[in-house]
Design an enzyme around this catalytic site. Structure first.
Site, mmCIF file in Angstrom:
data_model
loop_
_atom_site.group_PDB
_atom_site.id
_atom_site.type_symbol
_atom_site.label_atom_id
_atom_site.label_comp_id
_atom_site.label_asym_id
_atom_site.label_seq_id
_atom_site.Cartn_x
_atom_site.Cartn_y
_atom_site.Cartn_z
ATOM 1 N N GLY A 1 71.708 -61.532 -18.414
ATOM 2 C CA GLY A 1 72.382 -62.370 -19.399
ATOM 3 C C GLY A 1 71.453 -62.663 -20.554
ATOM 4 N N GLY A 2 70.541 -61.740 -20.817
ATOM 5 C CA GLY A 2 69.464 -61.975 -21.780
ATOM 6 C C GLY A 2 69.890 -62.012 -23.235
ATOM 7 N N TYR B 1 84.988 -70.986 -11.085
ATOM 8 C CA TYR B 1 83.599 -70.912 -11.582
ATOM 9 C C TYR B 1 82.686 -71.744 -10.692
ATOM 10 C CZ TYR B 1 79.862 -71.908 -15.056
ATOM 11 O OH TYR B 1 78.654 -72.067 -15.718
ATOM 12 N N VAL C 1 75.188 -76.787 -22.638
ATOM 13 C CA VAL C 1 74.165 -76.212 -23.496
ATOM 14 C C VAL C 1 74.773 -75.828 -24.848
ATOM 15 C CG1 VAL C 1 72.284 -74.517 -23.621
ATOM 16 C CG2 VAL C 1 73.270 -75.122 -21.401
ATOM 17 N N HIS D 1 82.614 -73.181 -25.717
ATOM 18 C CA HIS D 1 82.415 -74.576 -25.345
ATOM 19 C C HIS D 1 82.677 -75.484 -26.544
ATOM 20 C CE1 HIS D 1 80.111 -72.559 -22.073
ATOM 21 N NE2 HIS D 1 80.676 -73.517 -21.378
ATOM 22 N N TRP E 1 90.214 -81.336 -30.247
ATOM 23 C CA TRP E 1 91.194 -81.280 -29.158
ATOM 24 C C TRP E 1 90.991 -82.455 -28.197
ATOM 25 C CZ3 TRP E 1 90.337 -75.333 -28.232
ATOM 26 C CH2 TRP E 1 91.064 -74.645 -29.211
ATOM 27 N N ARG F 1 79.843 -86.368 -22.412
ATOM 28 C CA ARG F 1 79.009 -85.222 -22.034
ATOM 29 C C ARG F 1 77.548 -85.498 -22.369
ATOM 30 N NH1 ARG F 1 83.165 -84.390 -20.020
ATOM 31 N NH2 ARG F 1 84.490 -82.493 -20.017
HETATM 32 P P1 NAP Z 1 76.817 -66.391 -22.549
HETATM 33 O O1 NAP Z 1 76.267 -66.718 -23.899
HETATM 34 O O2 NAP Z 1 78.272 -66.091 -22.387
HETATM 35 O O3 NAP Z 1 75.962 -65.158 -21.948
HETATM 36 C C1 NAP Z 1 76.387 -64.570 -20.744
HETATM 37 C C2 NAP Z 1 75.540 -63.338 -20.547
HETATM 38 O O4 NAP Z 1 75.932 -62.726 -19.328
HETATM 39 C C3 NAP Z 1 75.697 -62.332 -21.667
HETATM 40 O O5 NAP Z 1 74.407 -61.824 -22.020
HETATM 41 C C4 NAP Z 1 76.521 -61.235 -21.016
HETATM 42 O O6 NAP Z 1 76.200 -59.947 -21.500
HETATM 43 C C5 NAP Z 1 76.078 -61.338 -19.564
HETATM 44 N N1 NAP Z 1 77.087 -60.783 -18.664
HETATM 45 C C6 NAP Z 1 78.348 -61.226 -18.453
HETATM 46 N N2 NAP Z 1 78.971 -60.417 -17.576
HETATM 47 C C7 NAP Z 1 78.088 -59.433 -17.233
HETATM 48 C C8 NAP Z 1 78.126 -58.307 -16.375
HETATM 49 N N3 NAP Z 1 79.223 -57.994 -15.678
HETATM 50 N N4 NAP Z 1 77.023 -57.530 -16.274
HETATM 51 C C9 NAP Z 1 75.907 -57.823 -16.982
HETATM 52 N N5 NAP Z 1 75.777 -58.883 -17.814
HETATM 53 C C10 NAP Z 1 76.878 -59.670 -17.926
HETATM 54 O O7 NAP Z 1 76.496 -67.550 -21.509
HETATM 55 P P2 NAP Z 1 75.367 -68.678 -21.529
HETATM 56 O O8 NAP Z 1 75.971 -69.920 -22.083
HETATM 57 O O9 NAP Z 1 74.099 -68.128 -22.095
HETATM 58 O O10 NAP Z 1 75.177 -68.915 -19.943
HETATM 59 C C11 NAP Z 1 74.074 -68.379 -19.263
HETATM 60 C C12 NAP Z 1 74.050 -69.011 -17.890
HETATM 61 O O11 NAP Z 1 73.971 -70.436 -18.033
HETATM 62 C C13 NAP Z 1 75.329 -68.725 -17.092
HETATM 63 O O12 NAP Z 1 74.990 -68.466 -15.739
HETATM 64 C C14 NAP Z 1 76.120 -70.029 -17.213
HETATM 65 O O13 NAP Z 1 76.969 -70.223 -16.087
HETATM 66 C C15 NAP Z 1 75.012 -71.048 -17.260
HETATM 67 N N6 NAP Z 1 75.372 -72.342 -17.883
HETATM 68 C C16 NAP Z 1 75.826 -72.371 -19.169
HETATM 69 C C17 NAP Z 1 76.161 -73.616 -19.738
HETATM 70 C C18 NAP Z 1 76.661 -73.725 -21.167
HETATM 71 O O14 NAP Z 1 77.047 -74.841 -21.572
HETATM 72 N N7 NAP Z 1 76.676 -72.652 -21.943
HETATM 73 C C19 NAP Z 1 76.016 -74.788 -18.989
HETATM 74 C C20 NAP Z 1 75.534 -74.696 -17.692
HETATM 75 C C21 NAP Z 1 75.217 -73.456 -17.134
HETATM 76 P P3 NAP Z 1 77.125 -59.316 -22.670
HETATM 77 O O15 NAP Z 1 76.945 -60.193 -23.847
HETATM 78 O O16 NAP Z 1 76.583 -57.920 -22.836
HETATM 79 O O17 NAP Z 1 78.537 -59.352 -22.129
HETATM 80 O O1 GFB Z 2 82.524 -77.522 -23.464
HETATM 81 P P1 GFB Z 2 83.930 -77.758 -22.978
HETATM 82 O O2 GFB Z 2 84.967 -76.773 -23.390
HETATM 83 O O3 GFB Z 2 83.957 -77.744 -21.388
HETATM 84 O O4 GFB Z 2 84.347 -79.236 -23.433
HETATM 85 P P2 GFB Z 2 83.633 -78.893 -20.319
HETATM 86 C C1 GFB Z 2 85.692 -79.639 -23.246
HETATM 87 C C2 GFB Z 2 85.887 -81.050 -23.785
HETATM 88 O O5 GFB Z 2 85.750 -81.051 -25.230
HETATM 89 C C3 GFB Z 2 87.316 -81.516 -23.501
HETATM 90 C C4 GFB Z 2 87.024 -81.368 -25.825
HETATM 91 O O6 GFB Z 2 87.311 -82.929 -23.431
HETATM 92 C C5 GFB Z 2 88.043 -81.041 -24.739
HETATM 93 O O7 GFB Z 2 89.258 -81.779 -24.977
HETATM 94 N N1 GFB Z 2 87.186 -80.573 -27.048
HETATM 95 C C6 GFB Z 2 87.521 -81.080 -28.247
HETATM 96 C C7 GFB Z 2 87.027 -79.246 -27.152
HETATM 97 N N2 GFB Z 2 87.619 -80.101 -29.168
HETATM 98 C C8 GFB Z 2 87.305 -78.942 -28.497
HETATM 99 C C9 GFB Z 2 87.198 -77.579 -28.914
HETATM 100 O O8 GFB Z 2 87.422 -77.234 -30.087
HETATM 101 N N3 GFB Z 2 86.817 -76.662 -27.979
HETATM 102 C C10 GFB Z 2 86.565 -77.015 -26.677
HETATM 103 N N4 GFB Z 2 86.182 -76.072 -25.810
HETATM 104 N N5 GFB Z 2 86.669 -78.313 -26.231
HETATM 105 C C11 GFB Z 2 82.911 -76.762 -18.973
HETATM 106 C C12 GFB Z 2 83.303 -76.002 -17.731
HETATM 107 O O9 GFB Z 2 83.576 -78.021 -18.971
HETATM 108 O O10 GFB Z 2 81.523 -77.048 -18.984
HETATM 109 C C13 GFB Z 2 82.550 -74.713 -17.678
HETATM 110 O O11 GFB Z 2 84.706 -75.761 -17.728
HETATM 111 C C14 GFB Z 2 81.067 -74.867 -17.985
HETATM 112 O O12 GFB Z 2 82.734 -74.147 -16.390
HETATM 113 C C15 GFB Z 2 80.789 -75.841 -19.106
HETATM 114 O O13 GFB Z 2 80.383 -75.257 -16.862
HETATM 115 C C16 GFB Z 2 79.327 -76.192 -19.182
HETATM 116 O O14 GFB Z 2 82.321 -79.513 -20.602
HETATM 117 O O15 GFB Z 2 84.818 -79.746 -20.191
#
Ligand code: NAP
Ligand code: GFB
Length: 319
Positions: free
Chosen positions: A12-13, A141, A171, A184, A206, A213
């Site tokens: 996921g680099g 998930y 994040v 997100h 929304w 959060r």
């Molecule tokens: P992201 O920007 O969507 O990146 C996901 C990465 O996974 C991409 O590099 C993607 O590669 C790769 N990937 C997906 N499916 C794949 C597959 N089948 N084979 C190989 N690579 C694959 O996600 P992120 O936000 O950086 O998240 C990284 C980690 O942090 C995840 O495990 C996520 O659950 C965790 N996390 C994220 C958040 C958040 O708020 N973003 C919060 C808590 C935990 P491609 O781009 O080439 O598809």
């Molecule tokens: O980051 P988010 O989509 O996911 O935030 P969660 C959702 C919250 O933001 C809800 C409000 O309260 C939405 O109503 N919101 C307001 C919006 N405007 C927007 C918008 O334009 N886009 C989005 N996306 N939300 C996720 C998990 O929960 O947290 C995933 O479902 C993941 O699995 C992620 O772990 C870190 O924080 O609610």
């Protein structure tokens, strides 16, 4: 005595977290005895066993930071719980089993604060991961993520493997997924304000804006990830989050984006859209015991830097 060279593979680099780790690990935190490889699905589809094996044969990692996953915000999770469950289970099993077979010294995988029990006491801490069902919006998930922790314990019990995990909160940062449906909240709000400014239309948040959060800047998370890889010795997960006192409402997050983008137009709330989980307040007490002096980037600065990056890279940003 020269320390043995580490070959660190980051799955996921090319994503949000992966790019942040690349930024810090190859510069401010660079070490000469570490060789870093940042891989994406173009290098291997990690849901496929043979492709995973071939990647490990090619890179021969001694350490793995495992980020690769199907990832999305609330609205993508609501639509595809089965896909999140199946695809992420396959990826996780392939990475952990191939790491074991290749004698990888340490694997750090990624859980999330959204996988904790929905009915819980607060603040949430690392001991509570399996204490009840997760919020229904992202059960697929969440169960795939929880199984990583179970697998880590099983590989350690049966084979002595040093597989552990971190539990980041929400994040955000450069290289995020700014897609309005699948991403997100913070990147979604930034994209919407960008379009509202461009088209002179209202900015619509929304939900009610009242859910709460904790947000961590991707560069701060990256610094903590590198520390976990190098220093954290437990198999049990560790929450990587700002403190409970830094939790803000979605409404406040929207105001910070409006300020950072200098938007002067109308702000509206579409309460027909789901609020999702009201809160998932997590304690970073365990992290503070290890790193009492770690400084998080102030959220105003982090949001401003991310907005500036998005505006400057609008054409090539994921959206
Ligand atoms: P992201 O920007 O969507 O990146 C996901 C990465 O996974 C991409 O590099 C993607 O590669 C790769 N990937 C997906 N499916 C794949 C597959 N089948 N084979 C190989 N690579 C694959 O996600 P992120 O936000 O950086 O998240 C990284 C980690 O942090 C995840 O495990 C996520 O659950 C965790 N996390 C994220 C958040 C958040 O708020 N973003 C919060 C808590 C935990 P491609 O781009 O080439 O598809
Ligand atoms: O980051 P988010 O989509 O996911 O935030 P969660 C959702 C919250 O933001 C809800 C409000 O309260 C939405 O109503 N919101 C307001 C919006 N405007 C927007 C918008 O334009 N886009 C989005 N996306 N939300 C996720 C998990 O929960 O947290 C995933 O479902 C993941 O699995 C992620 O772990 C870190 O924080 O609610």
């Amino acid at each position: 005595m020269a320390t043995e060279k580490k070959v660190v593979m980051v799955t996921g680099g090319t994503g949000l977290v992966g790019k942040a780790i690349e930024t810090v690990a190859t510069a401010e935190l660079k070490r000469d005895d570490e060789e870093w490889h940042f891989v994406s699905s173009k290098d291997a589809d990690l849901s496929d066993v043979a492709a995973t094996e071939a990647l490990f044969e090619k890179i021969k990692p001694t350490h793995v930071i495992h980020l690769a996953a199907l990832v999305g915000g609330l609205f993508r999770n609501l639509k595809y719980n089965l896909d999140f469950l199946r695809v992420n289970n396959k990826i996780n099993d392939n990475i952990l089993n191939t790491s074991y077979k290749h004698g990888v010294k340490k694997v750090v995988s990624c859980l999330s604060t959204c996988i904790f029990p929905d009915k819980t006491t607060y603040p949430i801490d690392e001991t509570m991961v399996h204490n009840g069902p997760p919020h229904n919006s992202n059960f697929g998930y969440s169960y795939a993520k929880r199984l990583i922790d179970i697998q880590n314990k099983a590989y350690h019990a049966q084979h002595g493997c040093h597989f552990t995990s971190v539990i980041p909160t929400n994040v955000f940062g450069a290289y995020d997924n700014f897609n309005l449906e699948d991403g997100h909240v913070l990147p979604g709000l930034m994209h919407k304000v960008y379009m509202a400014k461009k088209n002179n239309t209202p900015f619509t948040v929304w939900g009610t804006g009242s859910p709460r959060r904790q947000f961590i800047y991707s560069l701060d998370l990256a610094r903590l990830f590198v520390w976990v890889l190098r220093e954290y010795e437990e198999i049990d997960p560790i929450i990587l989050s700002v403190g409970e006192e830094d939790e803000i409402s979605i409404k406040r997050a929207a105001e910070l984006v409006v300020e950072a983008m200098e938007f002067k137009g109308e702000v509206k709330y579409d309460t027909t859209k789901s609020d999702g989980q009201f809160k998932k307040t997590a304690s970073n007490g365990k992290l503070r015991k290890y790193l009492p002096d770690f400084k998080f980037t102030p959220i105003e600065q982090a949001i401003k830097e991310t907005c500036d990056w998005f505006v400057a890279n609008f054409e090539e940003a994921r959206k």
